[in-house]
Each structure stands twice: as structure tokens, then as C-alpha cells.
Design a protein around this motif. Sequence first.
Motif, short mmCIF file in Angstrom:
data_model
loop_
_atom_site.label_atom_id
_atom_site.label_comp_id
_atom_site.label_asym_id
_atom_site.label_seq_id
_atom_site.Cartn_x
_atom_site.Cartn_y
_atom_site.Cartn_z
N CYS A 101 0.88 -1.17 0.00
CA CYS A 101 0.00 0.00 0.00
C CYS A 101 0.92 1.22 0.00
N ILE A 102 0.77 2.08 -1.02
CA ILE A 102 1.71 3.17 -1.22
C ILE A 102 0.98 4.51 -1.17
N PRO A 103 1.21 5.33 -0.15
CA PRO A 103 0.62 6.68 -0.13
C PRO A 103 1.38 7.58 -1.11
N VAL A 104 0.65 8.20 -2.03
CA VAL A 104 1.26 9.09 -3.02
C VAL A 104 0.37 10.31 -3.22
N ALA A 105 0.95 11.36 -3.77
CA ALA A 105 0.16 12.54 -4.10
C ALA A 105 -0.73 12.24 -5.31
N VAL A 129 -1.82 -1.11 -3.84
CA VAL A 129 -2.92 -0.18 -3.60
C VAL A 129 -2.33 1.20 -3.37
N PHE A 130 -2.86 2.21 -4.04
CA PHE A 130 -2.42 3.59 -3.84
C PHE A 130 -3.46 4.34 -3.00
N LEU A 131 -2.95 5.13 -2.07
CA LEU A 131 -3.81 6.00 -1.26
C LEU A 131 -3.33 7.44 -1.40
N ASP A 132 -4.25 8.36 -1.34
CA ASP A 132 -3.93 9.78 -1.40
C ASP A 132 -3.16 10.18 -0.14
N ALA A 133 -1.92 10.61 -0.31
CA ALA A 133 -1.07 10.94 0.83
C ALA A 133 -1.58 12.13 1.62
N GLU A 134 -2.46 12.91 1.01
CA GLU A 134 -2.98 14.11 1.70
C GLU A 134 -4.38 13.90 2.27
N ASP A 135 -4.87 12.68 2.20
CA ASP A 135 -6.19 12.37 2.73
C ASP A 135 -6.20 12.54 4.25
N PHE A 139 -4.59 7.79 8.02
CA PHE A 139 -4.21 6.87 9.10
C PHE A 139 -5.17 5.68 9.18
N PHE A 140 -6.45 5.95 9.13
CA PHE A 140 -7.46 4.89 9.26
C PHE A 140 -7.45 3.98 8.02
N LYS A 141 -7.19 4.56 6.86
CA LYS A 141 -7.13 3.75 5.64
C LYS A 141 -5.89 2.88 5.61
N LEU A 142 -4.79 3.40 6.14
CA LEU A 142 -3.59 2.57 6.23
C LEU A 142 -3.82 1.40 7.18
N TYR A 150 -1.53 -5.76 3.65
CA TYR A 150 -0.68 -4.91 2.82
C TYR A 150 0.40 -4.23 3.67
N HIS A 151 1.63 -4.29 3.19
CA HIS A 151 2.72 -3.53 3.80
C HIS A 151 2.62 -2.09 3.31
N ILE A 152 2.97 -1.15 4.16
CA ILE A 152 2.97 0.26 3.77
C ILE A 152 4.36 0.61 3.26
N PHE A 153 4.44 1.11 2.03
CA PHE A 153 5.73 1.48 1.45
C PHE A 153 5.77 2.98 1.22
N CYS A 154 6.90 3.61 1.62
CA CYS A 154 6.99 5.07 1.51
C CYS A 154 8.46 5.48 1.38
#
Length: 306
Positions: A101-105, A129-135, A139-142, A150-154
Amino acid sequence: MQFTWKAAMNGYTEKDWRDFVFFSANVQHLLGIHQFDIQQNLHRAAINFSRRQAETDATKFQFEGKTYWISPERAQFILSFHFGYYRAVPAFLVQRGYKLCIPVAKEVMLQQSQHYAALLGDRWQKQVVFLDAEDPYLFFKLRQQMDLGYHIFCYLDGGVSAAKDFHAQKLSEIPFLNGSIKIKHGILSMAFLLQKNITVLIAKIAAENEPIVICELSHWFENWFPSARQFTDYFSRIIYEDFEEILLEYPEAWEAWLYLHKIMSPSSDVASWPATNRIISFSMKEKQLLLDKFTYLSYLLPGTIF
């Protein structure tokens, strides 16, 4: 020095020279390099390496040692830097079946999707899975994605979202090399609050035709800190201290030199700045300006602040 500028500028486009001007300020703050010719050589080496790593063969990855500490069944935070063959780190993991799971802009989400589609084919959406890094609910989605395995990659050292954090004053400052930089720390706070392991991976520099080796830079798995703030302050320093050793060996391999001034705002002791090495000229929108490399302030000739 003026004649050196003019001679050097003849070998650059206007944009390339402007990029070099800010690059030189970044390395002068953090590496303490004042010599113009050394700055130029490092800039060319950084550009060449950036192009080289972007064309990396995705079949040449291997891991240094075993990956027992990154269990597919136990989701954790996996962090890295835009250093070396940095695209190899997430590629290594997804090609071996890990889910990320990758937070990105938002601005780069489509580009990232296309990258993983090219790497994995049709199965990429089952592994990445991509998540909006500015959401504001990130935190809750991660946490939800980690519950699904899913591992969180950043990447720790910047990007579009970091630039926005910088302008919003959401970064913290830490000592780094000969000066200091401002860094993102939210991802570490989230790891602390979720009580998840953290592993920092880095792709080492490889000689041509040799496999790219991915190794562990840091690993944390026990929480003995009384607060998230104390944890992030301590662990961010440890991570960047470990990173310093590799960076000093291969400074040309850190892509962030090219944009540090936009997202991480380097600074250093003014006493280490000879007056003759602070000012450099550049052009923008048909205007001639001078940059004070210590403050990053630009002045429109003959002296009006820009």
C-alpha cells in the motif's frame, strides 16, 4: 568567479543552468563543497546516474541475506530513499508476491499506476494499492489496508506531498551531514500508533552488468518510547545517520540533490560560507538574477529583491 560562470553557462541550457544553481546550493549546505568545478562534476554525475537508474533492468534485483524479517503474513512499514536504484526496492517486493500500500500525491497516482502495470501486468491491482497521501483519513485507511495484509511502502525523502508539507510547515528539522534538513515524520508517527514494525531498505550501487543488491539499512520492532513524538524524533535521526554513511560513499546516487531546496530546505552554519562562494547568477523568464545560495533568496539585478 564571474568568468567561470559565463564559461560554464555556455555548456548548459537556461533551465539546466538554473537547476545547477540550486543543486550547488544544496551540496554546499550539506556536503560543505565550495569548489565550483567539484560541484559541476557532481551535478553531471547525479544527472547521469538518475538517467541510468531509470533504465534499470527489473530482472537484476537480489536481496542481501534473507527476508525473514519482512513476513508476508505480518504487515509492516517499509521505508526507503530516492537513492541508488530506488525503484528496485518496491519492485523487488511485489515481484516476490508481497502486497504494498503506497501513499502518493494525487498528481503522480496515474504515473505510478502505469509503472506497476508495466512491471506486473494485469495482476498489479491485486498487489499494489495507492492512497492519497494528503487524505485527512489516511491513518485509518492505512490501518484498514494493513489488516488486509498490505505492507505500507513510503520514500522518506520527498515528493509532491513533501513539498506541500514544507509549505504548510508540517516538517521537522534534523541535523544531517554538514547542516540540517527538514523531513517528513508523519509516516513514523503512524507506525508508532499502529504498533507496527519498521524496516528501511536501500538499493546499493551496482557496477554495470552486476545484480542490484537490496539491503536493510535499519529495523525497529520494539516500542519502548513513551510518545509518538519522542519515537519519531529519535528514530528519524537514527535512519538519517545510517543513510549518511552510504550517501557519503556515493553522493551522486541521491536524486534528491536535484530538488532538496523545494521540499527539505537545507541549512548550515553561516560561518562556513565564504562571501565569494555565496552568490551565483542565473536567468529566468528573460530576467537576470543573482541567487544567494545560503538563503536561497533571488535578487533581480541590479539589486531589487525578487
